[in-house]
Scaffold this motif. Structure first.
Motif, short mmCIF file in Angstrom:
data_model
loop_
_atom_site.label_atom_id
_atom_site.label_comp_id
_atom_site.label_asym_id
_atom_site.label_seq_id
_atom_site.Cartn_x
_atom_site.Cartn_y
_atom_site.Cartn_z
N VAL A 43 0.84 -1.20 0.00
CA VAL A 43 0.00 0.00 0.00
C VAL A 43 0.88 1.25 0.00
O VAL A 43 0.64 2.19 -0.76
CB VAL A 43 -0.96 0.00 1.21
CG1 VAL A 43 -1.61 1.36 1.39
CG2 VAL A 43 -2.02 -1.07 1.05
N LEU A 44 1.90 1.26 0.82
CA LEU A 44 2.81 2.40 0.89
C LEU A 44 3.52 2.61 -0.45
O LEU A 44 3.62 3.74 -0.95
CB LEU A 44 3.83 2.21 2.01
CG LEU A 44 4.81 3.34 2.23
CD1 LEU A 44 4.08 4.63 2.56
CD2 LEU A 44 5.78 2.98 3.34
N ALA A 45 4.00 1.54 -1.04
CA ALA A 45 4.69 1.64 -2.34
C ALA A 45 3.74 2.18 -3.41
O ALA A 45 4.13 3.03 -4.21
CB ALA A 45 5.25 0.28 -2.75
N ASP A 46 2.52 1.71 -3.40
CA ASP A 46 1.53 2.17 -4.38
C ASP A 46 1.25 3.67 -4.21
O ASP A 46 1.21 4.41 -5.18
CB ASP A 46 0.23 1.37 -4.23
CG ASP A 46 -0.79 1.73 -5.29
OD1 ASP A 46 -0.43 1.72 -6.49
OD2 ASP A 46 -1.93 2.04 -4.91
N LEU A 47 1.10 4.11 -2.97
CA LEU A 47 0.86 5.53 -2.71
C LEU A 47 2.03 6.39 -3.18
O LEU A 47 1.83 7.43 -3.82
CB LEU A 47 0.62 5.76 -1.22
CG LEU A 47 -0.72 5.29 -0.67
CD1 LEU A 47 -0.74 5.40 0.85
CD2 LEU A 47 -1.85 6.11 -1.26
N VAL A 48 3.23 5.97 -2.86
CA VAL A 48 4.41 6.75 -3.23
C VAL A 48 4.60 6.77 -4.74
O VAL A 48 4.81 7.84 -5.34
CB VAL A 48 5.66 6.20 -2.52
CG1 VAL A 48 6.93 6.80 -3.10
CG2 VAL A 48 5.58 6.47 -1.03
N GLU A 49 4.52 5.63 -5.38
CA GLU A 49 4.80 5.55 -6.82
C GLU A 49 3.75 6.26 -7.66
O GLU A 49 4.05 6.78 -8.73
CB GLU A 49 4.92 4.10 -7.25
CG GLU A 49 6.17 3.44 -6.70
CD GLU A 49 6.23 1.94 -6.94
OE1 GLU A 49 5.29 1.39 -7.54
OE2 GLU A 49 7.21 1.33 -6.49
N ASN A 50 2.51 6.31 -7.18
CA ASN A 50 1.44 6.89 -7.99
C ASN A 50 1.09 8.33 -7.62
O ASN A 50 0.33 8.97 -8.35
CB ASN A 50 0.18 6.03 -7.90
CG ASN A 50 0.39 4.68 -8.54
OD1 ASN A 50 1.00 4.57 -9.58
ND2 ASN A 50 -0.11 3.64 -7.90
N ASN A 51 1.62 8.85 -6.53
CA ASN A 51 1.19 10.17 -6.09
C ASN A 51 2.31 11.19 -5.91
O ASN A 51 2.02 12.35 -5.69
CB ASN A 51 0.42 10.06 -4.78
CG ASN A 51 -0.89 9.30 -4.96
OD1 ASN A 51 -1.68 9.66 -5.81
ND2 ASN A 51 -1.08 8.25 -4.20
N LEU A 52 3.56 10.78 -5.99
CA LEU A 52 4.66 11.73 -5.85
C LEU A 52 5.23 12.07 -7.21
O LEU A 52 5.24 11.25 -8.12
CB LEU A 52 5.75 11.15 -4.95
CG LEU A 52 5.38 10.93 -3.49
CD1 LEU A 52 6.59 10.42 -2.71
CD2 LEU A 52 4.87 12.20 -2.84
N SER A 53 5.72 13.28 -7.34
CA SER A 53 6.31 13.74 -8.60
C SER A 53 7.83 13.76 -8.49
O SER A 53 8.37 14.08 -7.44
CB SER A 53 5.83 15.15 -8.92
OG SER A 53 4.44 15.19 -9.06
N THR A 54 8.47 13.46 -9.59
CA THR A 54 9.93 13.56 -9.66
C THR A 54 10.29 14.96 -10.12
O THR A 54 9.45 15.73 -10.58
CB THR A 54 10.51 12.54 -10.64
OG1 THR A 54 10.01 12.83 -11.95
CG2 THR A 54 10.13 11.11 -10.26
N LYS A 55 11.57 15.30 -10.03
CA LYS A 55 12.03 16.59 -10.53
C LYS A 55 11.77 16.70 -12.03
O LYS A 55 11.42 17.77 -12.53
CB LYS A 55 13.52 16.76 -10.24
CG LYS A 55 13.82 17.01 -8.79
CD LYS A 55 15.31 17.21 -8.56
CE LYS A 55 15.60 17.42 -7.09
NZ LYS A 55 17.03 17.60 -6.84
#
Length: 85
Positions: A43-55
């Motif tokens: 769940v944590l990995a899914d949240l991070v990978e789908n909701n955070l932006s890279t530079k």
């Protein structure tokens, strides 16, 4: 690879990933069951990978917004010029 001709930026698009195995191990050592630890790590990995932006994501957004703003300025100036005539 991302290329921005306006600013001369060439960037590799990178993904944000988490080490779910390390998270699972930490959760297990804290008293979670294997099943609970794996579920929470996923769940944590899914949240991070789908909701955070890279530079690179932010640079691409900046480029698109710059192009849109430039287009709006051209239209605005054209309208003012047409009214003044």
């Amino acid at each position: 690879m991302y290329h921005n001709p306006l600013f001369g930026i060439i960037t590799n698009m990178t993904a944000i990933t988490l080490d779910t195995l390390a998270i699972t191990k930490k959760l297990k050592s804290s008293g979670y069951s294997q099943q609970q630890a794996e579920a929470q790590a996923e769940v944590l990995a899914d949240l991070v990978e789908n909701n955070l932006s890279t530079k690179a994501d932010l640079k691409e957004l900046e480029y698109r917004l710059t192009i849109k703003l430039g287009g709006m300025l051209v239209v605005g100036i054209s309208v003012v010029a047409a009214i003044v005539r």
